[in-house]
Each structure stands twice: as C-alpha cells, then as structure tokens.
Design a protein around this motif. Structure first.
Motif, PDB file in Angstrom:
ATOM      1  N   THR A 155      37.652  58.220 -11.943  1.00 16.92           N
ATOM      2  CA  THR A 155      37.868  57.239 -10.479  1.00 16.92           C
ATOM      3  C   THR A 155      36.537  57.096 -10.049  1.00 16.92           C
ATOM      4  O   THR A 155      36.178  56.017  -9.194  1.00 16.92           O
ATOM      5  N   GLN A 156      35.299  57.660 -10.044  1.00 19.10           N
ATOM      6  CA  GLN A 156      34.005  57.026  -9.398  1.00 19.10           C
ATOM      7  C   GLN A 156      32.808  56.165 -10.443  1.00 19.10           C
ATOM      8  O   GLN A 156      31.692  55.818  -9.998  1.00 19.10           O
ATOM      9  N   ASN A 166      41.921  47.311 -26.743  1.00 21.98           N
ATOM     10  CA  ASN A 166      43.463  46.662 -26.385  1.00 21.98           C
ATOM     11  C   ASN A 166      43.067  46.163 -25.160  1.00 21.98           C
ATOM     12  O   ASN A 166      43.164  44.375 -25.581  1.00 21.98           O
ATOM     13  N   PHE A 167      41.655  46.042 -24.793  1.00 23.30           N
ATOM     14  CA  PHE A 167      41.442  44.638 -23.815  1.00 23.30           C
ATOM     15  C   PHE A 167      40.412  43.943 -24.540  1.00 23.30           C
ATOM     16  O   PHE A 167      40.707  42.659 -23.949  1.00 23.30           O
ATOM     17  N   GLU A 227      26.295  43.383 -22.640  1.00 22.32           N
ATOM     18  CA  GLU A 227      26.668  43.429 -20.954  1.00 22.32           C
ATOM     19  C   GLU A 227      27.526  42.560 -20.501  1.00 22.32           C
ATOM     20  O   GLU A 227      28.577  43.303 -19.902  1.00 22.32           O
ATOM     21  N   GLU A 228      28.646  41.415 -21.254  1.00 15.60           N
ATOM     22  CA  GLU A 228      29.922  41.415 -20.929  1.00 15.60           C
ATOM     23  C   GLU A 228      30.427  41.908 -20.833  1.00 15.60           C
ATOM     24  O   GLU A 228      31.355  41.569 -19.744  1.00 15.60           O
ATOM     25  N   ILE A 229      30.790  42.489 -21.580  1.00 15.91           N
ATOM     26  CA  ILE A 229      31.835  43.511 -22.237  1.00 15.91           C
ATOM     27  C   ILE A 229      31.994  44.725 -20.448  1.00 15.91           C
ATOM     28  O   ILE A 229      32.754  44.957 -20.038  1.00 15.91           O
ATOM     29  N   ARG A 230      30.305  45.307 -20.392  1.00 14.48           N
ATOM     30  CA  ARG A 230      30.653  46.403 -19.342  1.00 14.48           C
ATOM     31  C   ARG A 230      30.113  45.527 -18.526  1.00 14.48           C
ATOM     32  O   ARG A 230      31.335  46.445 -17.793  1.00 14.48           O
ATOM     33  N   THR A 231      29.769  44.432 -17.487  1.00 13.53           N
ATOM     34  CA  THR A 231      29.651  43.432 -16.750  1.00 13.53           C
ATOM     35  C   THR A 231      30.260  42.859 -16.449  1.00 13.53           C
ATOM     36  O   THR A 231      30.173  42.182 -15.146  1.00 13.53           O
ATOM     37  N   GLY A 232      31.193  42.422 -17.456  1.00 13.91           N
ATOM     38  CA  GLY A 232      31.494  40.798 -17.324  1.00 13.91           C
ATOM     39  C   GLY A 232      32.701  40.242 -16.520  1.00 13.91           C
ATOM     40  O   GLY A 232      33.921  41.729 -15.993  1.00 13.91           O
ATOM     41  N   ILE A 233      33.501  39.452 -15.943  1.00 16.55           N
ATOM     42  CA  ILE A 233      34.801  38.999 -14.998  1.00 16.55           C
ATOM     43  C   ILE A 233      36.039  39.609 -15.932  1.00 16.55           C
ATOM     44  O   ILE A 233      37.002  40.365 -15.328  1.00 16.55           O
ATOM     45  N   GLU A 234      35.632  40.023 -17.615  1.00 15.79           N
ATOM     46  CA  GLU A 234      37.241  40.119 -18.292  1.00 15.79           C
ATOM     47  C   GLU A 234      37.480  41.184 -17.529  1.00 15.79           C
ATOM     48  O   GLU A 234      38.103  41.795 -18.133  1.00 15.79           O
ATOM     49  N   ARG A 249      36.557  43.489 -15.406  1.00 13.45           N
ATOM     50  CA  ARG A 249      36.448  43.751 -14.113  1.00 13.45           C
ATOM     51  C   ARG A 249      37.974  44.133 -14.046  1.00 13.45           C
ATOM     52  O   ARG A 249      39.253  43.999 -13.777  1.00 13.45           O
ATOM     53  N   GLY A 250      38.452  45.351 -12.387  1.00 11.96           N
ATOM     54  CA  GLY A 250      39.527  45.911 -12.845  1.00 11.96           C
ATOM     55  C   GLY A 250      39.672  46.902 -13.453  1.00 11.96           C
ATOM     56  O   GLY A 250      40.570  47.532 -13.827  1.00 11.96           O
ATOM     57  N   THR A 251      39.226  47.243 -14.498  1.00 12.49           N
ATOM     58  CA  THR A 251      39.259  47.989 -15.942  1.00 12.49           C
ATOM     59  C   THR A 251      38.150  49.479 -16.365  1.00 12.49           C
ATOM     60  O   THR A 251      36.942  49.654 -15.553  1.00 12.49           O
ATOM     61  N   ASP A 252      38.715  50.123 -16.801  1.00 12.63           N
ATOM     62  CA  ASP A 252      37.765  51.210 -17.032  1.00 12.63           C
ATOM     63  C   ASP A 252      36.511  51.089 -17.894  1.00 12.63           C
ATOM     64  O   ASP A 252      35.555  51.452 -17.652  1.00 12.63           O
ATOM     65  N   ILE A 253      36.110  49.894 -18.939  1.00  8.44           N
ATOM     66  CA  ILE A 253      35.016  49.426 -18.970  1.00  8.44           C
ATOM     67  C   ILE A 253      33.760  48.978 -18.256  1.00  8.44           C
ATOM     68  O   ILE A 253      32.995  48.875 -18.392  1.00  8.44           O
ATOM     69  N   HIS A 254      34.810  48.185 -17.192  1.00  8.34           N
ATOM     70  CA  HIS A 254      33.400  48.170 -15.974  1.00  8.34           C
ATOM     71  C   HIS A 254      32.226  49.469 -15.745  1.00  8.34           C
ATOM     72  O   HIS A 254      33.143  49.904 -15.042  1.00  8.34           O
ATOM     73  N   GLY A 255      31.225  48.882 -16.078  1.00  3.45           N
ATOM     74  CA  GLY A 255      30.333  49.601 -15.126  1.00  3.45           C
ATOM     75  C   GLY A 255      30.453  50.871 -16.072  1.00  3.45           C
ATOM     76  O   GLY A 255      29.721  51.701 -15.404  1.00  3.45           O
TER      77      GLY A 255
END
Length: 179
Positions: free
Chosen positions: A45-46, A113-114, A128-135, A137-143
């Motif tokens: 969660t964090q 799936n993403f 970096e787009e996969i990790r931090t991109g707009i697409e 956001r809101g997924t476990d992949i972001h960050g």
C-alpha cells in the motif's frame, strides 16, 4: 483502529508481546505469520520495496506502547518472508531486504496486462515511462523499483512478449511490446 499514515494497522500492533519474539513455538509461528502479512500489506500500500534492518522503518516501533522490534526479531520476520519467496536479502550480511509484494512472475503478468489494457501492442516505451508515466498512474507499476521492473521485463523478454533496447543512458532504455 490505529493507522500509520493512510495504512490501517491490525489490533496486534498495540499488543506489547508481539514486539518481542515469543518463546513458545506455536505462538511464535502465529506471531511470524501476522508480521509477514503486515509487512507485505504495508509495503504494497505504501509502495515500499526496500527495508533496511538498521534503519527506522515505521512498522518496527510503536511509540504509543513504547515498543520496538529488536534486530533479531526484524531479521526473523523478514527471513520468513524471504523463505516464502516474497523477499530477497540484498546483501550477505542481511542489512537490506528487497520486498516482493508481487513475485517477479506476477509483476510480469501485471506489466503484460498493463500493456494490453493501454493498447501498447507493437508500441515502444522507455522503462522510465513505464515506471512513472501517465499511463501507469494509479497502478502498482507506477513508482515501481527499477530493479524489480527490469527483472520482470527480462522475464517477459525471455517469453517473447517484448524486446528491451539499450538507450544512451538507463533512463533511455526502451521496451517494445509484442503482446
């Protein structure tokens, strides 16, 4: 119910004996199971990927009851997660632990799936787009931790689901999905 940031803590977190390794085997097994679940859930969660045994990690102390886990208890709980395949020690002296709240193969499925959900078949993105991109956001992949992401991408590459291209810097490394 007590919270740590926006994370709800279980009732045992306020029970002082759970901050001391229990001597009775059955009680210790239950204690270890509760801590494993708490650590994995908190990290998910964090979005925490690395826990340092020597560092102040929010779960390892409860100022409200004036209790903290000692080094041995921290290592026991993290080692149990490692035994479950949900974490890895990052060094031989067990000072840092990489938490895999999703196993690498599960991360690979999430990434696949993403790509499908975002119509990325035959598309190229940087890591970096996969990790931090707009697409993302809101997924476990972001960050997501870059090392974990690269391991999942390499697994997908080995399965023929994508190709990884080296860029002029690690920020420029690219991925072409062929879902």
């Amino acid at each position: 119910m007590q919270t740590l940031g926006d994370h709800k803590l279980p009732h045992f977190f306020n029970y002082p004996p759970y901050f001391t390794l229990q001597p009775v085997r059955e009680t210790r097994e239950k204690q270890i199971q509760l801590w494993k679940e708490l650590i994995l859930d908190y990290c998910r969660t964090q979005k925490v990927f690395i826990i340092g045994l020597e560092e102040d990690f929010p779960l390892f102390s409860n100022p409200g009851i004036e209790r903290s886990l000692n080094h041995e208890a921290r290592e026991v709980f993290l080692s149990a997660i490692v035994l479950d395949g949900r974490a890895e020690w990052m060094d031989k002296s067990h000072r840092q632990c990489l938490i895999l709240w999703h196993r690498i193969k599960d991360w690979a499925d999430i990434i696949l799936n993403f790509a499908k959900e975002n119509g990325l078949e035959d598309s190229v993105m940087t890591v970096e787009e996969i990790r931090t991109g707009i697409e993302s956001r809101g997924t476990d992949i972001h960050g997501m931790d870059r090392g974990v992401l690269m391991r999942a991408l390499k697994l997908l590459e080995n399965k023929g689901k994508l190709a990884i291209f080296k860029g002029s810097s690690t920020d420029d490394d690219g991925v072409k999905f062929s879902v």
